[in-house]
Design a protein around this motif. Structure first.
Motif, PDB file in Angstrom:
ATOM      1  N   SER A   1      -7.001  -2.839  10.934  1.00  0.00           N
ATOM      2  CA  SER A   1      -7.129  -4.278  11.172  1.00  0.00           C
ATOM      3  C   SER A   1      -6.444  -5.100  10.081  1.00  0.00           C
ATOM      4  CB  SER A   1      -8.604  -4.666  11.272  1.00  0.00           C
ATOM      5  OG  SER A   1      -9.263  -4.335  10.068  1.00  0.00           O
ATOM      6  N   ALA A   2      -6.250  -4.519   8.902  1.00  0.00           N
ATOM      7  CA  ALA A   2      -5.649  -5.252   7.783  1.00  0.00           C
ATOM      8  C   ALA A   2      -4.170  -4.962   7.604  1.00  0.00           C
ATOM      9  CB  ALA A   2      -6.389  -4.926   6.489  1.00  0.00           C
ATOM     10  N   ARG A   3      -3.617  -4.022   8.397  1.00  0.00           N
ATOM     11  CA  ARG A   3      -2.222  -3.627   8.255  1.00  0.00           C
ATOM     12  C   ARG A   3      -1.576  -3.520   9.624  1.00  0.00           C
ATOM     13  NH1 ARG A   3      -1.935   1.190   7.657  1.00  0.00           N
ATOM     14  NH2 ARG A   3      -4.065   1.870   7.532  1.00  0.00           N
ATOM     15  N   ILE A   4      -0.258  -3.366   9.605  1.00  0.00           N
ATOM     16  CA  ILE A   4       0.473  -3.066  10.827  1.00  0.00           C
ATOM     17  C   ILE A   4       1.042  -1.655  10.712  1.00  0.00           C
ATOM     18  CG2 ILE A   4       1.029  -5.496  11.275  1.00  0.00           C
ATOM     19  CD1 ILE A   4       3.877  -4.877  10.307  1.00  0.00           C
ATOM     20  N   ASP A   5       1.529  -1.115  11.833  1.00  0.00           N
ATOM     21  CA  ASP A   5       2.151   0.202  11.806  1.00  0.00           C
ATOM     22  C   ASP A   5       3.342   0.186  10.854  1.00  0.00           C
ATOM     23  OD1 ASP A   5       0.396   1.137  13.737  1.00  0.00           O
ATOM     24  OD2 ASP A   5       1.830   0.998  15.376  1.00  0.00           O
ATOM     25  N   ALA A   6       3.607   1.349  10.271  1.00  0.00           N
ATOM     26  CA  ALA A   6       4.755   1.473   9.376  1.00  0.00           C
ATOM     27  C   ALA A   6       5.461   2.790   9.636  1.00  0.00           C
ATOM     28  CB  ALA A   6       4.310   1.408   7.915  1.00  0.00           C
ATOM     29  N   ASP A   7       6.761   2.781   9.465  1.00  0.00           N
ATOM     30  CA  ASP A   7       7.567   3.993   9.465  1.00  0.00           C
ATOM     31  C   ASP A   7       8.127   4.164   8.063  1.00  0.00           C
ATOM     32  OD1 ASP A   7       7.217   4.651  12.140  1.00  0.00           O
ATOM     33  OD2 ASP A   7       8.963   3.514  12.796  1.00  0.00           O
ATOM     34  N   VAL A   8       7.745   5.251   7.404  1.00  0.00           N
ATOM     35  CA  VAL A   8       8.248   5.568   6.074  1.00  0.00           C
ATOM     36  C   VAL A   8       9.421   6.523   6.279  1.00  0.00           C
ATOM     37  CG1 VAL A   8       7.702   6.608   3.845  1.00  0.00           C
ATOM     38  CG2 VAL A   8       5.974   5.236   5.053  1.00  0.00           C
ATOM     39  N   VAL A   9      10.596   6.105   5.829  1.00  0.00           N
ATOM     40  CA  VAL A   9      11.827   6.844   6.088  1.00  0.00           C
ATOM     41  C   VAL A   9      12.329   7.499   4.805  1.00  0.00           C
ATOM     42  CG1 VAL A   9      14.181   6.697   6.994  1.00  0.00           C
ATOM     43  CG2 VAL A   9      12.399   5.156   7.880  1.00  0.00           C
TER      44      VAL A   9
ATOM     45  N   LYS B   1      -3.365   8.340   0.727  1.00  0.00           N
ATOM     46  CA  LYS B   1      -3.645   6.895   0.777  1.00  0.00           C
ATOM     47  C   LYS B   1      -4.191   6.470   2.135  1.00  0.00           C
ATOM     48  CE  LYS B   1      -3.180   2.698  -1.051  1.00  0.00           C
ATOM     49  NZ  LYS B   1      -3.863   2.295  -2.274  1.00  0.00           N
ATOM     50  N   PHE B   2      -3.719   7.106   3.213  1.00  0.00           N
ATOM     51  CA  PHE B   2      -4.086   6.707   4.575  1.00  0.00           C
ATOM     52  C   PHE B   2      -4.658   7.903   5.344  1.00  0.00           C
ATOM     53  CE2 PHE B   2      -0.225   4.335   3.279  1.00  0.00           C
ATOM     54  CZ  PHE B   2      -0.717   3.036   3.294  1.00  0.00           C
TER      55      PHE B   2
ATOM     56  N   MET C   1       0.827  -1.211   0.000  1.00  0.00           N
ATOM     57  CA  MET C   1       0.000   0.000   0.000  1.00  0.00           C
ATOM     58  C   MET C   1       0.865   1.266   0.000  1.00  0.00           C
ATOM     59  SD  MET C   1      -3.161  -1.139   2.455  1.00  0.00           S
ATOM     60  CE  MET C   1      -4.161   0.327   2.163  1.00  0.00           C
ATOM     61  N   ILE C   2       1.994   1.225   0.684  1.00  0.00           N
ATOM     62  CA  ILE C   2       2.914   2.371   0.672  1.00  0.00           C
ATOM     63  C   ILE C   2       3.486   2.559  -0.728  1.00  0.00           C
ATOM     64  CG2 ILE C   2       5.157   3.184   1.530  1.00  0.00           C
ATOM     65  CD1 ILE C   2       4.275   1.929   4.281  1.00  0.00           C
ATOM     66  N   ARG C   3       3.857   1.465  -1.375  1.00  0.00           N
ATOM     67  CA  ARG C   3       4.350   1.544  -2.758  1.00  0.00           C
ATOM     68  C   ARG C   3       3.285   2.145  -3.680  1.00  0.00           C
ATOM     69  NH1 ARG C   3       8.871  -1.208  -4.143  1.00  0.00           N
ATOM     70  NH2 ARG C   3       9.832  -2.474  -2.524  1.00  0.00           N
ATOM     71  N   GLN C   4       2.021   1.727  -3.498  1.00  0.00           N
ATOM     72  CA  GLN C   4       0.923   2.247  -4.311  1.00  0.00           C
ATOM     73  C   GLN C   4       0.740   3.753  -4.087  1.00  0.00           C
ATOM     74  OE1 GLN C   4      -2.279  -0.258  -2.940  1.00  0.00           O
ATOM     75  NE2 GLN C   4      -1.770  -1.908  -4.360  1.00  0.00           N
ATOM     76  N   ALA C   5       0.842   4.187  -2.833  1.00  0.00           N
ATOM     77  CA  ALA C   5       0.695   5.610  -2.517  1.00  0.00           C
ATOM     78  C   ALA C   5       1.753   6.439  -3.240  1.00  0.00           C
ATOM     79  CB  ALA C   5       0.789   5.825  -1.005  1.00  0.00           C
ATOM     80  N   ILE C   6       2.969   5.936  -3.255  1.00  0.00           N
ATOM     81  CA  ILE C   6       4.066   6.655  -3.909  1.00  0.00           C
ATOM     82  C   ILE C   6       3.897   6.632  -5.430  1.00  0.00           C
ATOM     83  CG2 ILE C   6       6.566   6.588  -4.325  1.00  0.00           C
ATOM     84  CD1 ILE C   6       6.751   5.585  -1.327  1.00  0.00           C
TER      85      ILE C   6
ATOM     86  N   ILE D   1       7.959  16.435   2.464  1.00  0.00           N
ATOM     87  CA  ILE D   1       6.640  17.034   2.213  1.00  0.00           C
ATOM     88  C   ILE D   1       5.844  16.202   1.217  1.00  0.00           C
ATOM     89  CG2 ILE D   1       5.503  19.007   1.093  1.00  0.00           C
ATOM     90  CD1 ILE D   1       7.685  20.771   2.471  1.00  0.00           C
ATOM     91  N   GLU D   2       6.483  15.785   0.132  1.00  0.00           N
ATOM     92  CA  GLU D   2       5.784  14.997  -0.889  1.00  0.00           C
ATOM     93  C   GLU D   2       5.414  13.611  -0.374  1.00  0.00           C
ATOM     94  OE1 GLU D   2       4.445  16.322  -3.338  1.00  0.00           O
ATOM     95  OE2 GLU D   2       5.622  18.140  -3.631  1.00  0.00           O
ATOM     96  N   LEU D   3       6.274  13.015   0.442  1.00  0.00           N
ATOM     97  CA  LEU D   3       5.936  11.711   1.023  1.00  0.00           C
ATOM     98  C   LEU D   3       4.760  11.832   1.984  1.00  0.00           C
ATOM     99  CD1 LEU D   3       9.401  10.015   1.587  1.00  0.00           C
ATOM    100  CD2 LEU D   3       7.518   9.201   0.140  1.00  0.00           C
ATOM    101  N   ILE D   4       4.747  12.880   2.796  1.00  0.00           N
ATOM    102  CA  ILE D   4       3.618  13.094   3.710  1.00  0.00           C
ATOM    103  C   ILE D   4       2.328  13.247   2.901  1.00  0.00           C
ATOM    104  CG2 ILE D   4       2.574  14.726   5.345  1.00  0.00           C
ATOM    105  CD1 ILE D   4       5.492  15.266   6.356  1.00  0.00           C
ATOM    106  N   SER D   5       2.375  14.031   1.841  1.00  0.00           N
ATOM    107  CA  SER D   5       1.205  14.244   0.997  1.00  0.00           C
ATOM    108  C   SER D   5       0.721  12.927   0.378  1.00  0.00           C
ATOM    109  CB  SER D   5       1.547  15.255  -0.097  1.00  0.00           C
ATOM    110  OG  SER D   5       0.437  15.495  -0.911  1.00  0.00           O
ATOM    111  N   ALA D   6       1.643  12.121  -0.111  1.00  0.00           N
ATOM    112  CA  ALA D   6       1.287  10.823  -0.708  1.00  0.00           C
ATOM    113  C   ALA D   6       0.683   9.889   0.332  1.00  0.00           C
ATOM    114  CB  ALA D   6       2.521  10.186  -1.349  1.00  0.00           C
TER     115      ALA D   6
END
Length: 192
Positions: free
Chosen positions: A129-137, A110-111, A28-33, A101-106
């Protein structure tokens, strides 16, 4: 359940359900980007790092660390002046502030309502419920030049202006080698 059994369960690999949630989060993070237009003309490397990538996470109590490495800009250091013989400093649009800034916007697109961007280093995506926490670095390509070799890594810029250099590929290689060397005692059932 004995303490030893509990600790052993924590150190095991993720369950199939946990693995599915980890994979879904990364996807899902890949899709957002991929769907964020400002990234259309930006060379990005997106990959898992840390305990999830190394399969050393604690069961039921870990997040996914996803590096978003901007390869448009290359930061470097030298062990001695003159070890790097070519190249000019990057002067393009992809600054540490713009990347974040662009990553936060993306991520917010998505989330919605699940993004915490107040951290000094990573953008946290809270779980569902379908995902776990993530840290986008957000990070940039980095090279360290020595006389006879170059080390590839990443450079992460914190909100206070300081930076962190790390070597995620080397971390995975070293973890795999240690696991093989110790007969898989380093991390049971480590799978790469």
């Amino acid at each position: 359940m004995s303490l030893e059994a509990k600790l052993s369960g924590w150190t095991g690999p993720s369950s199939d359900t946990e693995q599915s949630k980890q994979d879904r989060t990364e996807r899902m993070i890949r899709q957002a980007i991929a769907s964020h237009e400002p990234f259309n003309n930006c060379s990005l490397k997106i990959y898992a790092k840390g305990s999830y990538a190394n399969n050393t996470n604690v069961r039921s109590d870990s997040d996914v660390d996803i590096a978003v490495e901007c390869a448009e800009a290359l930061y470097w250091d030298e062990s001695e002046k003159g070890n790097r013989t070519s190249g000019e400093p990057y002067e393009g649009v992809w600054t540490p502030a713009k990347l974040k800034i662009e990553l936060i916007s993306a991520m917010e697109a998505k989330f919605p309502g699940q993004v915490d961007s107040t951290g000094s280093t990573a953008i946290q995506i809270n779980s569902s419920s379908a995902r776990i926490d993530a840290d986008v670095v957000p990070c940039f390509s980095y090279q360290y030049y020595m006389k006879s070799e170059t080390r590839d890594g990443t450079k992460i810029f914190k909100t206070d202006g300081s930076s962190i250099v790390n070597y995620p590929a080397q971390q995975i290689e070293n973890g795999t080698a240690k696991n093989n060397r110790t007969g898989y005692a380093y991390k049971k059932e480590l799978a790469y």
